[in-house]
Design a protein around this motif. Structure first.
Motif, short mmCIF file in Angstrom:
data_model
loop_
_atom_site.label_atom_id
_atom_site.label_comp_id
_atom_site.label_asym_id
_atom_site.label_seq_id
_atom_site.Cartn_x
_atom_site.Cartn_y
_atom_site.Cartn_z
N LYS A 260 23.33 78.86 15.30
CA LYS A 260 23.53 78.55 13.89
C LYS A 260 25.23 78.31 14.17
CE LYS A 260 21.42 80.03 10.25
NZ LYS A 260 20.85 80.93 8.86
N ILE A 261 25.67 77.24 13.74
CA ILE A 261 27.18 77.01 13.94
C ILE A 261 27.78 76.90 12.44
CG2 ILE A 261 29.09 75.56 14.73
CD1 ILE A 261 27.01 74.77 17.05
N ALA A 262 28.89 77.75 12.00
CA ALA A 262 29.17 77.52 10.77
C ALA A 262 30.57 76.66 10.89
CB ALA A 262 29.67 78.89 10.32
N ILE A 263 30.89 76.02 10.14
CA ILE A 263 32.17 75.03 10.27
C ILE A 263 32.75 75.29 8.70
CG2 ILE A 263 32.86 72.85 10.21
CD1 ILE A 263 30.06 71.62 11.26
N SER A 264 34.14 75.47 8.98
CA SER A 264 35.07 75.81 7.94
C SER A 264 36.33 74.96 7.90
CB SER A 264 35.61 77.33 7.79
OG SER A 264 36.58 77.30 6.68
N THR A 265 36.68 74.27 6.92
CA THR A 265 38.06 73.60 7.01
C THR A 265 38.95 74.46 6.05
OG1 THR A 265 37.50 72.28 5.00
CG2 THR A 265 36.86 71.16 7.00
N ASN A 266 38.82 75.64 5.78
CA ASN A 266 39.98 76.47 5.15
C ASN A 266 39.94 76.09 3.84
OD1 ASN A 266 41.39 78.73 5.25
ND2 ASN A 266 43.05 77.70 5.91
N GLY A 267 38.66 75.62 3.10
CA GLY A 267 38.72 75.13 1.89
C GLY A 267 39.34 73.84 1.62
N LYS A 268 39.88 73.14 2.56
CA LYS A 268 40.59 72.02 2.41
C LYS A 268 39.81 70.70 2.18
CE LYS A 268 44.92 73.35 4.77
NZ LYS A 268 45.42 73.96 3.56
N SER A 269 38.43 70.63 2.90
CA SER A 269 37.58 69.43 2.56
C SER A 269 36.43 69.72 3.05
CB SER A 269 38.13 68.37 3.55
OG SER A 269 37.04 67.24 3.31
N PRO A 270 35.63 70.20 1.90
CA PRO A 270 33.93 70.38 2.42
C PRO A 270 33.29 69.11 2.87
CG PRO A 270 34.79 71.42 0.39
CD PRO A 270 35.91 70.78 0.85
N THR A 271 33.73 68.09 2.40
CA THR A 271 33.13 66.71 2.83
C THR A 271 33.44 66.54 4.21
OG1 THR A 271 33.48 65.75 0.66
CG2 THR A 271 33.37 64.36 2.37
N PHE A 272 34.56 66.75 4.87
CA PHE A 272 34.82 66.74 6.19
C PHE A 272 33.76 67.45 6.84
CE2 PHE A 272 36.36 68.19 10.11
CZ PHE A 272 36.61 66.86 10.97
N ALA A 273 33.59 68.87 6.53
CA ALA A 273 32.76 69.80 7.38
C ALA A 273 31.10 69.33 7.14
CB ALA A 273 32.92 71.33 6.58
N LYS A 274 30.96 68.71 6.10
CA LYS A 274 29.58 68.21 6.08
C LYS A 274 29.35 67.22 6.99
CE LYS A 274 26.34 65.98 2.72
NZ LYS A 274 26.26 65.13 1.55
N ARG A 275 30.15 66.18 7.09
CA ARG A 275 30.23 65.16 8.05
C ARG A 275 30.27 65.58 9.59
NH1 ARG A 275 28.10 62.84 4.52
NH2 ARG A 275 29.05 61.50 2.99
N PHE A 276 31.01 66.65 9.80
CA PHE A 276 31.18 67.22 10.93
C PHE A 276 29.86 67.71 11.63
CE2 PHE A 276 32.89 70.18 14.59
CZ PHE A 276 33.02 69.24 15.33
#
Length: 188
Positions: A127-143
């Protein structure tokens, strides 16, 4: 600078309250159950989507309360996720959680969050969790989608093999770690 400390919680050992029965409540409930199908969840909202009711039929540890939020619903809760379309309710839940020292996430309001929900890549036990520090959940989803495409499905076999090797290794912790580091060098 992202100063968040990433952790993985055993949600099945916690009691999570989700406030909101609309699309956001559905999204958060679905994400929680996808990662921890045995999670104990109470969802409270004056109106609850049919999809959430269907999830409750499939997951006996998902309890639905069709009522407006009240502070009493925080009793015996370990974690709270808020996703209503009423900013006053969201702020009230956050304030009530702060008073009780309960960690809270308020969807789309980073300033009111103690933690953020990550975008998660799952390949078997990895499991890999991706965070953008709350700046862009959309980017995290695409990544997440990119990582899901490039990571091979055979990763589970690799993890199982490494577990078997680790269980057979002799010596103290440092010796075992050195040997496992040597074996996994090929991943660089």
């Amino acid at each position: 600078m992202n100063t968040l400390f990433p952790i993985f919680v055993k949600a099945e050992n916690l009691h999570t309250l989700i406030v909101g029965g609309g699309y956001v409540g559905l999204e958060k409930t679905t994400a929680l159950l996808a990662n921890s199908p045995d999670a104990r969840i109470t969802l409270v909202a004056p109106e609850i989507r049919a999809e959430i009711r269907e999830l409750a039929r499939q997951h006996p540890k998902l309890a639905l309360i069709q009522e407006p939020y009240h502070e009493l619903f925080l009793a015996d809760k370990d974690l709270v996720i808020v996703g209503t379309n009423d900013k006053n309710v969201n702020r009230q839940v956050q304030a009530d959680c702060k008073n009780r020292r309960i960690l809270v996430n308020v969807a789309d309001t980073p300033d009111l969050c103690d933690f953020y929900l990550s975008s998660v890549v799952k390949k078997g036990d990895l499991k890999i969790a991706i965070s953008t520090n709350g700046k862009s959940p959309t980017f995290a989803k695409r990544f997440r989608e990119v990582l899901e495409d490039i990571l091979p499905d055979s990763l589970q076999e690799t993890l199982d093999n490494l577990t078997a090797i680790r269980n057979q290794l002799k010596g103290d912790f440092v010796q075992k770690m050195e040997k496992l580091n040597e074996i996994t060098k090929v991943l660089k």
